[in-house]
Design a protein around this motif. Structure first.
Motif, short mmCIF file in Angstrom:
data_model
loop_
_atom_site.label_atom_id
_atom_site.label_comp_id
_atom_site.label_asym_id
_atom_site.label_seq_id
_atom_site.Cartn_x
_atom_site.Cartn_y
_atom_site.Cartn_z
N THR A 51 -4.04 -5.74 5.11
CA THR A 51 -2.95 -4.97 5.71
C THR A 51 -3.37 -4.20 6.96
OG1 THR A 51 -3.42 -3.12 4.20
CG2 THR A 51 -1.74 -4.71 3.51
N ILE A 52 -4.61 -4.38 7.43
CA ILE A 52 -5.06 -3.71 8.66
C ILE A 52 -4.18 -4.13 9.83
CG2 ILE A 52 -6.89 -3.66 10.39
CD1 ILE A 52 -8.91 -3.59 8.21
N GLY A 53 -3.70 -3.15 10.56
CA GLY A 53 -2.88 -3.42 11.75
C GLY A 53 -1.42 -3.72 11.46
N GLN A 54 -1.07 -3.85 10.17
CA GLN A 54 0.31 -4.14 9.81
C GLN A 54 1.13 -2.85 9.78
OE1 GLN A 54 1.62 -7.22 9.24
NE2 GLN A 54 -0.36 -8.11 9.81
N PRO A 55 2.46 -2.95 9.86
CA PRO A 55 3.29 -1.75 9.71
C PRO A 55 2.99 -1.04 8.40
CG PRO A 55 4.60 -3.60 10.48
CD PRO A 55 3.26 -4.17 10.13
N MET A 56 3.01 0.28 8.42
CA MET A 56 2.65 1.05 7.23
C MET A 56 3.49 0.75 6.00
SD MET A 56 1.39 4.77 8.65
CE MET A 56 2.87 5.09 9.60
N PRO A 57 4.80 0.46 6.14
CA PRO A 57 5.56 0.12 4.94
C PRO A 57 5.02 -1.10 4.20
CG PRO A 57 7.05 0.69 6.71
CD PRO A 57 5.69 0.62 7.32
N ARG A 58 4.22 -1.93 4.88
CA ARG A 58 3.67 -3.11 4.22
C ARG A 58 2.73 -2.71 3.07
NH1 ARG A 58 2.86 -8.00 6.64
NH2 ARG A 58 4.80 -7.46 7.68
N TRP A 59 1.74 -1.86 3.38
CA TRP A 59 0.81 -1.48 2.32
C TRP A 59 1.46 -0.49 1.35
CZ3 TRP A 59 0.10 3.70 2.31
CH2 TRP A 59 0.09 4.40 3.53
N ALA A 60 2.36 0.34 1.84
CA ALA A 60 3.04 1.29 0.95
C ALA A 60 3.90 0.55 -0.06
CB ALA A 60 3.87 2.26 1.76
N SER A 61 4.52 -0.54 0.36
CA SER A 61 5.35 -1.33 -0.56
C SER A 61 4.49 -1.98 -1.64
CB SER A 61 6.12 -2.40 0.21
OG SER A 61 7.05 -1.81 1.09
N ILE A 62 3.31 -2.44 -1.26
CA ILE A 62 2.40 -3.04 -2.25
C ILE A 62 2.00 -2.00 -3.28
CG2 ILE A 62 0.16 -4.13 -2.61
CD1 ILE A 62 0.43 -5.31 0.22
N LEU A 63 1.64 -0.82 -2.81
CA LEU A 63 1.27 0.25 -3.74
C LEU A 63 2.45 0.63 -4.64
CD1 LEU A 63 -0.87 2.55 -1.40
CD2 LEU A 63 -1.69 1.25 -3.38
N SER A 64 3.63 0.70 -4.06
CA SER A 64 4.82 1.02 -4.84
C SER A 64 5.07 -0.04 -5.91
CB SER A 64 6.03 1.14 -3.93
OG SER A 64 7.20 1.40 -4.65
N ASP A 65 4.96 -1.30 -5.54
CA ASP A 65 5.18 -2.38 -6.49
C ASP A 65 4.16 -2.35 -7.63
OD1 ASP A 65 7.28 -3.30 -4.98
OD2 ASP A 65 6.15 -4.89 -3.98
N ARG A 66 2.98 -1.81 -7.36
CA ARG A 66 1.95 -1.75 -8.40
C ARG A 66 2.09 -0.53 -9.29
NH1 ARG A 66 -3.47 -3.93 -5.16
NH2 ARG A 66 -2.55 -5.96 -4.60
N GLY A 67 2.97 0.40 -8.90
CA GLY A 67 3.22 1.53 -9.77
C GLY A 67 2.95 2.90 -9.20
N VAL A 68 2.61 2.99 -7.92
CA VAL A 68 2.43 4.32 -7.30
C VAL A 68 3.80 4.96 -7.18
CG1 VAL A 68 1.74 5.54 -5.21
CG2 VAL A 68 0.35 3.64 -6.07
N PRO A 69 3.97 6.17 -7.71
CA PRO A 69 5.30 6.80 -7.72
C PRO A 69 5.72 7.29 -6.34
CG PRO A 69 3.66 8.32 -8.59
CD PRO A 69 2.95 7.00 -8.38
N GLY A 70 7.03 7.50 -6.18
CA GLY A 70 7.58 8.02 -4.94
C GLY A 70 8.21 6.92 -4.11
N THR A 71 8.96 7.35 -3.11
CA THR A 71 9.56 6.39 -2.19
C THR A 71 8.49 5.85 -1.24
OG1 THR A 71 10.08 8.06 -0.53
CG2 THR A 71 11.72 7.69 -2.27
N ILE A 72 8.83 4.80 -0.50
CA ILE A 72 7.91 4.27 0.49
C ILE A 72 7.55 5.36 1.50
CG2 ILE A 72 7.60 2.57 2.32
CD1 ILE A 72 7.65 1.42 -0.54
N GLU A 73 8.56 6.13 1.91
CA GLU A 73 8.32 7.20 2.88
C GLU A 73 7.39 8.27 2.31
OE1 GLU A 73 11.29 5.98 2.06
OE2 GLU A 73 11.73 4.88 3.91
N GLU A 74 7.53 8.58 1.03
CA GLU A 74 6.67 9.60 0.41
C GLU A 74 5.24 9.10 0.27
OE1 GLU A 74 10.02 11.94 -2.32
OE2 GLU A 74 8.95 10.20 -3.14
N ILE A 75 5.07 7.83 -0.07
CA ILE A 75 3.72 7.26 -0.18
C ILE A 75 3.03 7.29 1.18
CG2 ILE A 75 2.45 5.11 -0.62
CD1 ILE A 75 4.59 4.48 -2.76
N ILE A 76 3.76 6.86 2.21
CA ILE A 76 3.20 6.90 3.56
C ILE A 76 2.89 8.34 3.96
CG2 ILE A 76 3.73 6.54 6.01
CD1 ILE A 76 5.39 4.10 5.13
#
Length: 233
Positions: A51-76
């Motif tokens: 995910t290096i160089g990719q838009p931040m929602p890319r890695w945040a979405s992966i974390l969210s899908d794996r169970g990190v709580p909060g919205t994409i915006e909150e994770i970022i």
């Protein structure tokens, strides 16, 4: 001593942030790993590299899908807060970066910072450098890298011709963005050996670049105008 251009240059020098000017990628990896560990899920080296160089929602979405709580915006936001504090404490300039920025700006080259990073991080680096006539972060575009919008927007703000400019990049997404904007890419191959687009010059460090190199490239006669590829996203 390096010379300066006697007349306004038609192009500018546009710089990516992470991996090009500063090395905050270790801090981003720590931030992402902490988020995952606090949620009891995994975030591996391979995930970070992918995910290096990719838009931040890319890695945040992966974390969210794996169970990190909060919205994409909150994770970022959590990650941005951590990384911003780290680079505020110690700006991790890469070798040759600050020296090149200072010398090209002193020679009259219009400079821009173009990043998929958060506005807070971009602002910190821009303030520390003190040379940028334009700063384009993830907050300033509808379509981040690899779309050409970030580089086209920065060139427009500088008032320069994209095809007469240089983009300094270190990621496939960033190099693709600059290439689609019509810019020659000077590519730092420290993290990625194959940018998957043509490059004008391949580098291992910004210490290999002099202000005279930049001025010579900007004064080359390149015809044509840059336009975004219709529907390119």
């Amino acid at each position: 001593m390096p010379h300066t251009s006697p007349t306004p240059l038609p192009g500018g020098a546009l710089f990516d942030l992470d991996g090009t000017l500063i090395d905050s990628e270790p801090q981003w990896q720590i931030a992402q790993t902490r988020l995952a560990e606090n949620a009891g899920v995994t975030w591996m080296e391979a995930d970070f590299r992918a995910t290096i160089g990719q838009p931040m929602p890319r890695w945040a979405s992966i974390l969210s899908d794996r169970g990190v709580p909060g919205t994409i915006e909150e994770i970022i936001g959590d990650a941005v807060e951590f990384v911003t504090e780290q680079i505020r404490t110690r700006m991790p300039w890469l070798p040759g970066a600050r020296e090149l920025l200072t010398s090209v700006a002193a020679a009259g080259v219009p400079c821009a910072l173009v990043t998929n990073n958060a506005a807070a991080s971009a602002t910190l680096v821009a303030e520390a450098a003190g040379v940028f006539g334009a700063v384009v972060s993830s907050a300033d575009v509808t379509d981040p890298k690899p779309h050409p919008e970030p580089y086209l927007r920065a060139a427009d703000q500088l008032g320069v011709d994209p095809r007469r400019s240089i983009a300094f990049e270190d990621s496939t997404a960033g190099a693709t963005s600059a290439h689609r904007a019509g810019m020659p890419v000077w590519f730092l191959a420290g993290h990625t050996s194959d940018p998957q687009v043509p490059v004008a010059r391949r580098l291992t460090s910004l210490t290999e670049v002099s202000v005279d190199d930049v001025l010579a490239a900007l004064l080359e006669d390149r015809s044509g105008t840059a336009t975004a590829v219709p529907g390119d996203r």
